[in-house]
Design a protein around this motif. Structure first.
Motif, PDB file in Angstrom:
ATOM      1  N   MET A   1       0.863  -1.165   0.000  1.00 16.11           N
ATOM      2  CA  MET A   1       0.000   0.000   0.000  1.00 16.11           C
ATOM      3  C   MET A   1       0.908   1.226   0.000  1.00 16.11           C
ATOM      4  O   MET A   1       1.923   1.250   0.672  1.00 16.11           O
ATOM      5  N   ASN A   2       0.538   2.232  -0.741  1.00 16.67           N
ATOM      6  CA  ASN A   2       1.401   3.388  -0.850  1.00 16.67           C
ATOM      7  C   ASN A   2       0.679   4.678  -0.466  1.00 16.67           C
ATOM      8  O   ASN A   2      -0.494   4.688  -0.148  1.00 16.67           O
ATOM      9  N   LYS A   4      -0.228   7.167  -2.263  1.00  8.53           N
ATOM     10  CA  LYS A   4      -1.318   7.533  -3.165  1.00  8.53           C
ATOM     11  C   LYS A   4      -2.622   6.856  -2.743  1.00  8.53           C
ATOM     12  O   LYS A   4      -3.685   7.482  -2.748  1.00  8.53           O
ATOM     13  N   THR A   5      -2.533   5.586  -2.346  1.00  9.76           N
ATOM     14  CA  THR A   5      -3.721   4.862  -1.893  1.00  9.76           C
ATOM     15  C   THR A   5      -4.290   5.514  -0.637  1.00  9.76           C
ATOM     16  O   THR A   5      -5.507   5.718  -0.530  1.00  9.76           O
ATOM     17  N   THR A   8      -6.003   8.787  -1.482  1.00 11.74           N
ATOM     18  CA  THR A   8      -7.306   8.522  -2.110  1.00 11.74           C
ATOM     19  C   THR A   8      -8.346   8.155  -1.060  1.00 11.74           C
ATOM     20  O   THR A   8      -9.480   8.639  -1.100  1.00 11.74           O
ATOM     21  N   ALA A  47      -7.231  -2.387   1.948  1.00  9.38           N
ATOM     22  CA  ALA A  47      -6.215  -2.129   0.923  1.00  9.38           C
ATOM     23  C   ALA A  47      -4.884  -2.774   1.325  1.00  9.38           C
ATOM     24  O   ALA A  47      -4.202  -3.381   0.498  1.00  9.38           O
ATOM     25  N   ASP A  62       3.933  -5.307  -4.778  1.00  9.48           N
ATOM     26  CA  ASP A  62       3.402  -5.256  -3.416  1.00  9.48           C
ATOM     27  C   ASP A  62       4.321  -5.936  -2.416  1.00  9.48           C
ATOM     28  O   ASP A  62       3.873  -6.357  -1.350  1.00  9.48           O
TER      29      ASP A  62
END
Length: 129
Positions: A1-2, A4-5, A8, A47, A62
């Motif tokens: 998970m990064n 950006k996630t 969002t 996520a 991932d």
């Protein structure tokens, strides 16, 4: 998970436009309902779970980050390898998922509790090998 996630999720569930640090209270602090917080935390957990499942299946995108920590019994000595920290034969290198609690050692008023309780507990919970 990064990042950006997470951004969002914050935008969709919390109506927060950015997670970047800001010196402005109007941008850096938000009031959110408990139901919005619950849905955001659930989305983040799912996520992360999905990313972990993909990583377990071999997805390099991932791949799970790991850290190495040195323990002697229930005492945390620090990050790294046992050979670097201690001649004690009981010293053990433990590979874990990331443990952000280590950052608490930068704050003198939290350092002792972090070293004695929070970090060893996190290591036990996030141990990989």
């Amino acid at each position: 998970m990064n990042r950006k996630t997470l951004t969002t999720i914050a935008q969709q569930h919390l109506d927060v436009s950015t997670l970047d640090a800001n010196d402005s209270d109007s941008v850096g602090f938000h009031s959110v309902s408990t139901s919005s917080l619950d849905s955001a935390l659930t989305a983040a957990y799912l996520a992360g779970y999905a990313a972990a499942m993909r990583a377990a299946g071999g997805s390099q995108a991932d791949a799970l980050p790991t850290e190495r920590h040195v323990m002697v019994g229930s005492t945390w000595l620090g990050e790294g390898d046992a050979a670097d920290w201690s001649d004690d034969p009981r010293a053990e290198t433990i590979v874990t998922a990331p443990i952000p609690e280590v950052a608490l050692t930068a704050y003198r008023w939290l350092e002792q509790k972090a070293c004695d309780v929070l970090i060893p507990t996190a290591i036990r919970q996030r141990r990989i090998s």
